[in-house]
Write an enzyme that holds these catalytic residues in place. Structure first.
Site, PDB file in Angstrom:
ATOM      1  CD  GLU A  60      -1.758  -2.396   1.486  1.00  0.00           C
ATOM      2  OE1 GLU A  60      -2.630  -3.272   1.438  1.00  0.00           O
ATOM      3  OE2 GLU A  60      -0.580  -2.614   1.860  1.00  0.00           O
ATOM      4  CG  HIS A 129      -9.914  -7.162   7.461  1.00  0.00           C
ATOM      5  ND1 HIS A 129      -9.078  -7.817   8.327  1.00  0.00           N
ATOM      6  CD2 HIS A 129      -9.264  -7.111   6.265  1.00  0.00           C
ATOM      7  CE1 HIS A 129      -7.975  -8.173   7.695  1.00  0.00           C
ATOM      8  NE2 HIS A 129      -8.062  -7.748   6.435  1.00  0.00           N
TER       9      HIS A 129
END
Length: 331
Positions: A60, A129
Site C-alpha cells: 500500500e 477489517h
C-alpha cells in the site's frame, strides 16, 4: 427512473470518467481480473486494459506513493485501497505528501488523486477489517472527504472527486454495495459541501453519515408513528462540511442527534456537535447528542459486534427522551 446498486453506481462513475479523460487510471490490489473482493470494478479491465486498470503488489505505501507522483505529473489516478483499515499504512503518502503539496508549492503543484476505500462493521470481518476511520483523514488540512449514503450519492460524488484538483478520500460502506437506489442515466455531479435534507421535520434533527443515514431514516419512521417529526440530513461530505444547512435545521427543531459509525471518542460526532453547540446555542432546548460506535475494537462475535454500532431503535429512544425534555448525554 432505473434503480441500480451502489456497486454498479461506483463502477459506472469510474467507467464514464475514464472514457472522458484518458489521464485517469485505477491501481490497487486485485482491481483488474478480480474486480476487487467486492466486485465493484468488474468489467473495467476488459474495457480499459491492464495499462489503465493496474493490479499492484501488496504494498500500500508503494502504490499510493506512485499515485501521488503520477498526480503531480499530470495524471488523475484513482487508488483502490482494499479495506479502509489499511489507511494506516499510507498516512505518510496521503497526509504528508498529497495533502500538503499545493500549500507547500504556493499553489504551483496540485495532486488530483482519488483514494477510494470502505468502512463499516457488522460484516463479521474482525477488528482489523471492520473499522470506520474517516475521522483520521478528515483531520488533515488539504484532503477532502466524501461519505456516500446511497447509489445516487456514490456516483455523483465519485465523478466530482475525480474531476477535483485536490486529493479526495471517498469512503463507501462495504455493507451497502448491493443496496439499490434510483440513479439517473444522464450525467450528473454532486457538489462537495452541499448536504442533502433526506426528510423534513420540525421536532428534532437527525444528522447521519454514510450508512447511518439509513439508520436515521429508519428512526424517523419509528418516531413518526409516535407523533414526533424528525428531520434527517446527510452531510454527504465531512470535508468540506455544509455547516449552514445543519445550523438552519437545528435552529428550526431546537434538538439534534449526530450519528456516525466511527468511534465516538474524538470522532466526527463530536466535531459536528461542537459546531452546532457553539453556533446555535441560543436555539437549542438541549445539548446536541452524539451517537457513535462503541470505543472498543470491533468484535468478531456477531452478538457483540451488533452492540457496537448505533441502531434505529437506539436513535429513536434517545430522540424520544430529548423531545420529552430529558437532559441526556453521550454514553
Amino acid at each position: 427512473m432505473r434503480e441500480i446498486t451502489l456497486s454498479q453506481a461506483v463502477n459506472e462513475a469510474l467507467a464514464e470518467e475514464m472514457r472522458r479523460d484518458p489521464t485517469t487510471f485505477i491501481l490497487g490490489e486485485d482491481v483488474a481480473e478480480a474486480g476487487t473482493p467486492f466486485k465493484v470494478l468488474s468489467g473495467l479491465v476488459e474495457e480499459f486494459g491492464t495499462e489503465r486498470v493496474i493490479d499492484t503488489p501488496i504494498s500500500e505505501p508503494g502504490f499510493v506513493g506512485l499515485a501521488v507522483g503520477a498526480a503531480l505529473t499530470g495524471a488523475r489516478p484513482i487508488v483502490d485501497l482494499m479495506f479502509g483499515d489499511f489507511i494506516y499504512l499510507v498516512m505518510d503518502q496521503l497526509c504528508n505528501q498529497a495533502a500538503k503539496q499545493q500549500y507547500m508549492s504556493g499553489g504551483k503543484l496540485s495532486v488530483p488523486m482519488v483514494l477510494r476505500t470502505n468502512l463499516g462493521a457488522t460484516r463479521r470481518s474482525g477488528a482489523q477489517h471492520s473499522q470506520s476511520l474517516h475521522v483520521l483523514v478528515a483531520h488533515i488540512p488539504g484532503l477532502k472527504v466524501a461519505l456516500p449514503s446511497s447509489a445516487y450519492e456514490a456516483k455523483g460524488l465519485m465523478k466530482t472527486a475525480i474531476r477535483d484538483n485536490n486529493p479526495v478520500v471517498i469512503i463507501e460502506d462495504k455493507l451497502m454495495y448491493q443496496d439499490k437506489a434510483p440513479v439517473p442515466e444522464e450525467e450528473y455531479l454532486i457538489p462537495f459541501g452541499e448536504a442533502n435534507i433526506k426528510r423534513e421535520g420540525t421536532d428534532i434533527t437527525l444528522i447521519g453519515t454514510s450508512s447511518m443515514v439509513q439508520v436515521a431514516e429508519a428512526a424517523a419512521k419509528i418516531l413518526e408513528a409516535e407523533g414526533i417529526s424528525a428531520e434527517v440530513i446527510d452531510p454527504r461530505t465531512i470535508v468540506p462540511l455544509d455547516e449552514e444547512t445543519l445550523l438552519k435545521s437545528v435552529r428550526k427543531t431546537s434538538r439534534a442527534i449526530v450519528i456516525d459509525e466511527g468511534h465516538q471518542n474524538y470522532g466526527i460526532t463530536g466535531e459536528i456537535a461542537s459546531r452546532l453547540n457553539e453556533k446555535a446555542f441560543y436555539y437549542l432546548d438541549a445539548p446536541v447528542l452524539r451517537m457513535g460506535a462503541m470505543d472498543v475494537p470491533v468484535p468478531f462475535s456477531p452478538v457483540l459486534e451488533d452492540l457496537t454500532v448505533p441502531t434505529p431503535e437506539g436513535v429513536a429512544e434517545n430522540a424520544r427522551r430529548l423531545c420529552a425534555g430529558e437532559m441526556i448525554h453521550a454514553a
